[in-house]
Design a protein around this motif. Structure first.
Motif, PDB file in Angstrom:
ATOM      1  N   GLU A   1      -3.817   5.352   8.812  1.00 17.61           N
ATOM      2  CA  GLU A   1      -3.441   4.367   9.814  1.00 17.61           C
ATOM      3  C   GLU A   1      -3.727   2.976   9.268  1.00 17.61           C
ATOM      4  O   GLU A   1      -4.774   2.749   8.662  1.00 17.61           O
ATOM      5  N   LEU A   2      -2.797   2.040   9.481  1.00 12.18           N
ATOM      6  CA  LEU A   2      -2.974   0.698   8.938  1.00 12.18           C
ATOM      7  C   LEU A   2      -2.448  -0.361   9.902  1.00 12.18           C
ATOM      8  O   LEU A   2      -1.518  -0.102  10.674  1.00 12.18           O
ATOM      9  N   CYS A   3      -3.035  -1.549   9.840  1.00  9.29           N
ATOM     10  CA  CYS A   3      -2.561  -2.644  10.684  1.00  9.29           C
ATOM     11  C   CYS A   3      -1.527  -3.471   9.921  1.00  9.29           C
ATOM     12  O   CYS A   3      -1.390  -3.353   8.708  1.00  9.29           O
ATOM     13  N   VAL A   4      -0.794  -4.303  10.659  1.00 13.47           N
ATOM     14  CA  VAL A   4       0.270  -5.115  10.085  1.00 13.47           C
ATOM     15  C   VAL A   4      -0.281  -6.017   8.985  1.00 13.47           C
ATOM     16  O   VAL A   4       0.312  -6.154   7.900  1.00 13.47           O
ATOM     17  N   CYS A   5      -1.420  -6.603   9.273  1.00 15.03           N
ATOM     18  CA  CYS A   5      -2.060  -7.532   8.342  1.00 15.03           C
ATOM     19  C   CYS A   5      -2.307  -6.871   6.987  1.00 15.03           C
ATOM     20  O   CYS A   5      -1.959  -7.428   5.948  1.00 15.03           O
ATOM     21  N   ASP A   6      -2.906  -5.694   7.000  1.00 17.12           N
ATOM     22  CA  ASP A   6      -3.200  -4.996   5.747  1.00 17.12           C
ATOM     23  C   ASP A   6      -1.925  -4.606   5.006  1.00 17.12           C
ATOM     24  O   ASP A   6      -1.843  -4.750   3.777  1.00 17.12           O
TER      25      ASP A   6
ATOM     26  N   SER B   1       5.670 -11.278   8.954  1.00 21.47           N
ATOM     27  CA  SER B   1       6.945 -11.254   9.667  1.00 21.47           C
ATOM     28  C   SER B   1       7.859 -10.184   9.089  1.00 21.47           C
ATOM     29  O   SER B   1       8.460  -9.382   9.825  1.00 21.47           O
ATOM     30  N   ALA B   2       7.946 -10.149   7.772  1.00 20.22           N
ATOM     31  CA  ALA B   2       8.810  -9.154   7.121  1.00 20.22           C
ATOM     32  C   ALA B   2       8.342  -7.747   7.466  1.00 20.22           C
ATOM     33  O   ALA B   2       9.150  -6.867   7.788  1.00 20.22           O
ATOM     34  N   VAL B   3       7.021  -7.542   7.411  1.00 20.60           N
ATOM     35  CA  VAL B   3       6.472  -6.227   7.756  1.00 20.60           C
ATOM     36  C   VAL B   3       6.798  -5.880   9.198  1.00 20.60           C
ATOM     37  O   VAL B   3       7.234  -4.771   9.501  1.00 20.60           O
ATOM     38  N   SER B   4       6.620  -6.860  10.072  1.00 21.73           N
ATOM     39  CA  SER B   4       6.847  -6.625  11.494  1.00 21.73           C
ATOM     40  C   SER B   4       8.301  -6.243  11.768  1.00 21.73           C
ATOM     41  O   SER B   4       8.586  -5.357  12.582  1.00 21.73           O
ATOM     42  N   HIS B   5       9.218  -6.922  11.088  1.00 24.77           N
ATOM     43  CA  HIS B   5      10.635  -6.590  11.240  1.00 24.77           C
ATOM     44  C   HIS B   5      10.899  -5.144  10.828  1.00 24.77           C
ATOM     45  O   HIS B   5      11.587  -4.398  11.517  1.00 24.77           O
ATOM     46  N   GLN B   6      10.362  -4.761   9.709  1.00 24.40           N
ATOM     47  CA  GLN B   6      10.575  -3.388   9.233  1.00 24.40           C
ATOM     48  C   GLN B   6       9.920  -2.384  10.167  1.00 24.40           C
ATOM     49  O   GLN B   6      10.481  -1.319  10.442  1.00 24.40           O
TER      50      GLN B   6
END
Lengths: 122, 122
Positions: B58-63, B73-78
């Motif tokens: 399990e991982l957070c967006v930040c990591d 932002s790019a991670v969040s979009h994906q």
DNA sequence: CAAACACCTGAGCAATCGTTCAACTATAAT
DNA sequence: ATTATAGTTGAACGATTGCTCAGGTGTTTG
């Protein structure tokens, strides 16, 4: 104040040990790129259908075009791509070119994917 | 003279019986599209890496952003895309969102694909 | 409350993709 | 040799993709 390059996330890593372990056990970038490329081949419905048909039988460009209801040119373009990735091979017989799968891995990947696609309504 | 709609291939089918049999045993178009969609998700290196990392932990967006060296932002979009396809799910904890894979099929698909990608030099 | 933070979202842009069109090659038949 | 045919190829197009940027949530802290 900001210690990092970005102005978004302040913490370097929420779970530093976990992250560094994951980064260390990560596969080589070339392998990941190659893997993405394989999936990319199967990501287009036309190419996927071509591979599915060819996994069942040898077929010529003409028949594939008819079955897929697209131009022979379009089929030929896709076959060239598949050829360049050694996913299909072909045999000439007079004017015609008969294509087959050159990579059994593709068949098993499609089979496995199908099981999942079927059980998902989506 | 031309009996068909196109002016390319004159023969309707080189092997009519074979072709009609293949067309008949063909999977439903929705299933094929869904399958192509799944492969499409894994066709992008960024998304593929996200799925590979999340299949481990399990991982957070930040990591994830830090590990992939791209913007949050790019991670969040994906992740939104992966969420919409029910491939990942997330758990909120305060300000943070922890993501995990929601579909074990993805893990086995990646594993199977990796075996093939590794043994091919390409 | 206000400020900081982790994350999300819409717009916009460059790059890539899949197709058609037109022209070409190579083989076969007359 | 001329014509027809199966397939290939390059250019061009519209559509899609993945990213960044700027601004917007909602939660936490002072």
């Amino acid at each position: 104040m900001n210690q990092n390059e970005d102005d978004t996330c302040q913490i370097k890593y929420v779970n530093h040990e976990l992250v560094t372990a994951l980064l260390k056990s990560q596969h080589d970038n070339k392998i990941v790129s190659g893997l993405a490329e394989i999936f990319g081949v199967l990501a287009d419905p036309t190419r996927l259908k071509i591979c599915m048909f060819l996994s069942e039988s040898e077929l010529c460009v003409c028949d594939l075009a008819g079955m897929l209801n697209i131009s022979e040119s379009a089929v030929s373009h896709q076959l060239r791509l598949l050829r360049s990735l050694r996913i299909v091979k072909y045999r000439r017989e007079g004017k015609m070119a008969f294509y087959t799968l050159d990579d059994n891995h593709i068949t098993s990947l499609i089979k496995q994917g199908l099981d999942h696609a079927k059980e998902k309504g989506e």
